[in-house]
Design a protein around this motif. Structure first.
Motif, short mmCIF file in Angstrom:
data_model
loop_
_atom_site.label_atom_id
_atom_site.label_comp_id
_atom_site.label_asym_id
_atom_site.label_seq_id
_atom_site.Cartn_x
_atom_site.Cartn_y
_atom_site.Cartn_z
N ASN A 1 -5.58 4.42 14.05
CA ASN A 1 -6.48 5.31 14.77
C ASN A 1 -6.70 6.54 13.91
OD1 ASN A 1 -8.08 6.17 16.91
ND2 ASN A 1 -6.42 7.41 17.73
N LEU A 2 -7.93 7.02 13.87
CA LEU A 2 -8.28 8.22 13.11
C LEU A 2 -7.78 8.14 11.67
CD1 LEU A 2 -7.35 10.87 15.81
CD2 LEU A 2 -9.64 10.12 15.20
N GLY A 3 -7.87 6.96 11.08
CA GLY A 3 -7.51 6.82 9.68
C GLY A 3 -6.03 6.65 9.40
N SER B 1 -13.33 1.18 16.69
CA SER B 1 -14.28 1.31 15.59
C SER B 1 -14.20 2.74 15.05
CB SER B 1 -15.69 0.98 16.05
OG SER B 1 -16.05 1.80 17.11
N GLY B 2 -14.30 2.85 13.75
CA GLY B 2 -14.17 4.18 13.13
C GLY B 2 -12.74 4.59 12.85
N SER B 3 -11.79 3.66 13.04
CA SER B 3 -10.40 4.04 12.81
C SER B 3 -10.01 3.89 11.34
CB SER B 3 -9.48 3.19 13.67
OG SER B 3 -9.65 1.82 13.38
N GLY B 4 -10.91 3.34 10.54
CA GLY B 4 -10.62 3.22 9.11
C GLY B 4 -10.05 1.87 8.71
N VAL C 1 -11.04 9.09 5.90
CA VAL C 1 -11.28 7.94 6.78
C VAL C 1 -10.05 7.05 6.81
CG1 VAL C 1 -13.62 7.26 7.29
CG2 VAL C 1 -12.89 7.37 4.95
N VAL C 2 -9.37 7.01 5.67
CA VAL C 2 -8.07 6.36 5.63
C VAL C 2 -7.12 7.43 5.15
CG1 VAL C 2 -6.66 4.61 4.54
CG2 VAL C 2 -9.00 4.07 5.15
N ASN C 3 -6.08 7.68 5.94
CA ASN C 3 -5.27 8.86 5.71
C ASN C 3 -3.82 8.47 5.44
OD1 ASN C 3 -4.51 11.50 5.58
ND2 ASN C 3 -5.50 12.09 7.51
N ASP C 4 -3.42 8.51 4.18
CA ASP C 4 -2.01 8.30 3.84
C ASP C 4 -1.42 7.05 4.47
OD1 ASP C 4 -1.27 10.22 2.07
OD2 ASP C 4 -0.82 11.72 3.58
N VAL C 5 -2.01 5.91 4.19
CA VAL C 5 -1.49 4.68 4.78
C VAL C 5 -0.55 3.98 3.80
CG1 VAL C 5 -2.08 2.37 5.59
CG2 VAL C 5 -3.46 4.33 6.29
N LEU D 1 0.86 -1.18 0.00
CA LEU D 1 0.00 0.00 0.00
C LEU D 1 0.90 1.22 0.00
CD1 LEU D 1 -2.57 -1.00 2.75
CD2 LEU D 1 -2.65 -1.46 0.31
N GLU D 2 0.57 2.14 -0.88
CA GLU D 2 1.39 3.34 -1.03
C GLU D 2 0.52 4.56 -0.82
OE1 GLU D 2 5.19 4.82 -1.82
OE2 GLU D 2 4.63 2.70 -1.95
N GLN D 3 0.66 5.21 0.33
CA GLN D 3 -0.06 6.46 0.62
C GLN D 3 -1.56 6.39 0.30
OE1 GLN D 3 2.68 9.44 -1.33
NE2 GLN D 3 2.38 10.34 0.67
N VAL D 4 -2.19 5.32 0.71
CA VAL D 4 -3.61 5.14 0.40
C VAL D 4 -4.47 6.11 1.21
CG1 VAL D 4 -5.55 3.55 0.60
CG2 VAL D 4 -3.36 2.74 -0.27
N THR D 5 -5.31 6.86 0.51
CA THR D 5 -6.19 7.82 1.17
C THR D 5 -7.62 7.64 0.65
OG1 THR D 5 -4.44 9.44 1.42
CG2 THR D 5 -6.68 10.27 1.56
N LYS D 6 -8.55 7.58 1.59
CA LYS D 6 -9.97 7.48 1.23
C LYS D 6 -10.73 8.55 2.01
CE LYS D 6 -14.00 5.94 0.05
NZ LYS D 6 -14.46 6.09 -1.32
#
Lengths: 579, 265
Positions: A207-209, A37-40, A17-21, A5-10
């Motif tokens: 946590n927090l995306g 729950s809600g961490s993305g 909800v998903v922040n730069d993973v 996964l390269e900087q995945v953002t949703k």
């Protein structure tokens, strides 16, 4: 690598909800995504399967980029939380579904089905309907169904969520056995840390995306890098300690600790230490303590939980050490004791004991606590209520102290922690005073009602870069914002300064990723500082500026320039004096 | 005591208002014996009316079924602007009086209507012809399938469809092997209601049909004509056939409900 996964953002409606993973999962690895729950975490899993499209970044399976490839072509096995079995089809037809889609011959299908049912220990259930099976059995069928087409990746979304404890454990074992036997790369999403520990080769905590930390279970438990991981993986007491040239002190007592050893500056500064409940030693008096003394405490609550006894203690001295809530008197220490320990020293509520720490782990986080500096009570109250500070303090579970005005002029009086000021015309001057008095970080608040959506990171010189990135990373673990590193260079393409600035930004990005597991965007602004920076900040929605500096005079001058144009942008100044 | 009283009132009501008229239809139809009853159907106009009714249903029901599935799918699975508007529009034919529904088509396709002149130039007749009857019936029976499926599909969620896609199934395969089996009973229920209404519709069809014997008379219209001509046996014979259809429909519907009821427990 099996999954990259390269900087995945949703984003959903603008909120990430998903922040730069970014993440790599190795071939045959059992990886667990853990988070509240809600961490993305589920969204991230669905993005890997292709059930959710992403706005930014890339996903690769076995080296081939599948970011824009449909769900069918990705061919992963997916197990849903509520099984999602085809209710109108028999178990046999459920399992053979993927094979039927692939037009496999009926005899081959049957052979494969028998094989899978044996794998999940459900032989002879072929002709039943899903509704005739128990929850645990249904989930086994779901696993078998997901494996039918021999996917190279198996994804499980909270597969044990709806089951009771005993069946959970049994199913957990089945999945581990199946995974080992097939050697299939597996990603499992859960909010249950016990489940994560039992299954994972490696755990990623979200946590927090954001993906905060990735590591082997015991490493994450023993040496977490962030407050969130420390408190989410098992119980943890967070203490404020002081790190000086000659080691770590909790209050007045020097203690041994793992974690950060060499401080960046020679002068003493505040750090956050983790004390696990099982590492708390309790004794009748100081002489009987085998470890370093932390303080005296009264027992408030004793809870019997079978193998372990759980105690809540209130510290009687060394109160500065505790930072659970804003009010030190409210702070409690949790401890657990084994049966032999209980027999050696039976305790009841009201008893007074002394407390020692067997093992203390210092978190490498640069933000420990906050000190509000205000001239009058109203300003202090407003600063305490500021959403940025209130959110940070609550999420970091840290202390917010108050200091009356005028104090900071006295030398050596800057309290440890982040100094908090109200922004205004006199702010740059007061920041200057604080820096001279020894403050490392100053947070200027504006009273803006929204939390920042973007963290604009800028360091004035390279000496401050490392610290600035560390502080920004720490901040981003508690605020769901995007991180953008900026630099400025003249617009002309040929200009050598432009190339240098770009290189510096890319270096910073890789440093942020390597040292802090922080993914950032970079933005090369055209023009000269501070004009380019103020223009850029004005173009952002709700920014917070993280400003790094190693020269106090330059820092205050820069602040003045920015605040004059943008009085409503909160600023966190990170100051590291060059030796 | 009160219980008996209440049941008594309810039964009297149902008996008097529902059952007795229904029985009356059959009794009147069979007044002159089975021979006369069968004889009524040998009339060529009656035969034409039955054929037209069956033809209309055969066109309208499949079309509305396809439309109903599409609409329910859109509404249950996707979010788009104007969604609540679409839901309201689907309900419109239920709210509008059937006579008005018929008039709409006369206004659109009649000689004085918007497209009237153009249609006449191209020698296409819609009003007072079979296409008009089909259109009016379609309009009136529009909501039945969609309304039945929307809550069902919303409540089911997407899980099984998503599972099918991850297993490699394409859109059509997923629809026929996963979605359709899940909604089949609800769909059948909707189709039956749609069919019952399509065969029984009077008001809207009456406006657009023009009552041409043997050509544009459906069964309900034909019954009215026979009745007005004092041909009571003929009128009640056709009426009893229509009622029989309704009764069969209700029986099938009850069986389906019983079936779905079992599946729910």
């Amino acid at each position: 690598m099996s999954i990259t996964l390269e900087q995945v953002t949703k984003r959903y409606q603008g909120q990430p909800v998903v922040n730069d993973v970014s993440l790599e999962v190795a071939e045959g690895e059992f990886f667990v995504l853990l988070g509240p729950s809600g961490s993305g975490k589920s969204t991230l899993l669905r993005a890997i399967a292709g059930l959710v499209d992403i706005q930014h970044g890339g996903i690769a399976l076995h080296g081939s980029d599948v970011t824009h490839v449909g769900v069918r072509e990705r061919g992963v096995g997916f197990v849903f939380q509520n099984y999602a079995l085809f209710r109108h089809l028999s178990i046999a037809d459920n399992i053979e579904f993927a094979l039927r889609v692939r037009r496999m011959k009926s005899a081959d299908r049957r052979a494969r089905r028998k094989e899978l049912l044996k794998l999940v220990a459900l032989e002879g259930m072929d002709d039943r309907l899903p509704s005739q099976l128990s929850g645990g059995q249904q989930q086994r069928v779901a696993v078998a169904r997901a494996l039918a087409h021999k996917p190279q990746v198996l994804l499980l979304d909270e597969p044990f969520g709806a089951l009771d404890a005993k069946i959970r454990e049994e199913l957990r074992r089945t999945i581990r056995v199946v995974q080992r036997e097939l050697g299939i790369t597996t990603v499992l999403v859960t909010h249950d840390q016990e489940e994560a520990f039992a299954l994972a080769d490696r755990i990623g905590v979200m946590n927090l995306g954001r993906l905060l930390e990735v590591g082997e279970p015991h490493t994450l438990y023993a040496r977490p890098a962030t407050r969130f991981v420390a408190t989410f993986l098992g119980a943890a007491n967070l203490l404020l300690a002081l790190q000086g040239p000659d080691g770590i002190r909790v209050g007045s007592t020097p203690v041994d600790a793992t974690g950060r050893q060499a401080g960046p500056a020679a002068r003493e500064h505040e750090v956050v230490a983790v004390l696990r409940p099982e590492e708390v030693e309790l004794a009748a008096d100081r002489d009987q303590l085998a470890t370093r003394y932390v303080g005296r405490a009264t027992v408030e609550e004793v809870q019997f939980t079978g193998a372990l006894e759980r105690l809540r203690l209130r510290l009687l001295d060394n109160l500065a050490a505790i930072q659970h809530g804003a009010d030190p008197a409210e702070a409690r220490i949790e401890a657990t004791r084994t049966q032999p320990e209980q027999r050696a020293l039976p305790l009841r509520p009201g008893d007074t004991v002394v407390l020692g720490a067997r093992r203390l782990h210092v978190l490498p986080t640069p933000l420990s606590s906050f000190v509000v500096h205000a001239d009058d009570d109203d300003t202090a109250r407003a600063l305490h209520a500021d959403p940025v500070l209130a959110t940070l303090a609550a999420r970091m579970k840290t202390r917010v102290a108050t200091r009356a005005g005028g104090d900071e002029t006295a030398p050596q009086s800057a309290a440890p922690g982040v100094a908090v000021l109200a922004t205004g015309a006199d702010a740059p001057a007061r920041v200057g005073q604080l820096l001279r008095a020894g403050a490392n970080e100053v947070l200027l608040l504006t009273g803006r009602a929204e939390l920042p959506r973007q963290l604009c990171i800028y360091w004035m010189d390279n000496a401050a870069r490392g610290a600035t990135l560390a502080v920004a990373a720490s901040l981003l673990r508690h605020l769901p914002a995007e991180a953008i590193c900026v630099s400025a260079a003249p617009a002309a393409r040929r200009d050598a300064r432009r190339a240098a600035a770009l290189r510096a930004l890319l270096d910073a990005r890789s440093e942020a990723r390597a040292a802090h597991a922080l993914e950032t965007r970079t933005e090369l602004l055209a023009g000269e500082m501070p004009q380019a920076l103020t223009d850029y900040l004005a173009s952002l929605d709700t920014p917070l500026l993280v400003l790094g500096a190693s020269n106090a005079a330059q820092a205050t001058e820069m602040l003045e320039g920015i605040l004059r144009k943008l009085p409503d942008v909160p600023v966190l100044l990170v100051y590291r004096e060059t030796p | 005591m009160i219980r008996i009283l209440l049941i008594g009132i309810a039964l009297t009501f149902i008996g008097g208002l529902l059952f007795a008229p229904l029985a009356m239809v059959f009794v009147s139809g069979l007044e002159h014996g089975l021979g006369a009853w069968f004889h009524s159907f040998t009339d060529s106009d009656t035969g034409a009316a039955i054929r037209l009714t069956l033809l209309t249903a055969a066109i309208v029901v499949p079309l509305n079924t396809v439309f109903g599935i599409c609409a329910a799918w859109c509404i249950a699975k996707f979010e788009f602007p104007g969604k609540s508007m679409l839901v309201t529009l689907i309900d419109l034919p239920l709210a509008v009086s059937p006579v008005v529904s018929g008039l709409i088509y006369v206004l659109m396709f009649g000689l004085q209507g918007w497209f009237g002149a153009w249609l006449q130039d191209h020698d296409i007749s819609i009003i007072y012809a079979v296409p008009g009857i089909v259109l009016a019936t379609m309009f009136v029976t529009f909501p039945y399938v969609a309304r039945e499926l929307i809550p069902l599909m919303q409540q089911m969620g997407n899980d099984e469809e998503e599972a099918a896609i991850t297993l490699g199934a394409g859109g059509w395969f997923t629809f026929f092997h996963v979605t359709l089996p899940r909604i089949r009973w609800g769909l059948a229920y909707g189709v039956i209601l749609c069919n019952a209404r399509a065969m029984g519709e009077f008001g809207a069809v009456s406006v657009v049909s023009g009552h041409i014997r043997g050509l544009t008379n459906t069964m309900p219209l034909h019954i009215e004509i026979l009745y007005q001509e004092y041909n009571y046996v003929g009128a009640f014979a056709v009426a009893s056939l229509l009622s029989l259809l309704a009764v069969v429909t209700l029986i099938v519907k009850t069986m389906l409900e019983w079936r779905t009821g079992i599946r729910h427990h």
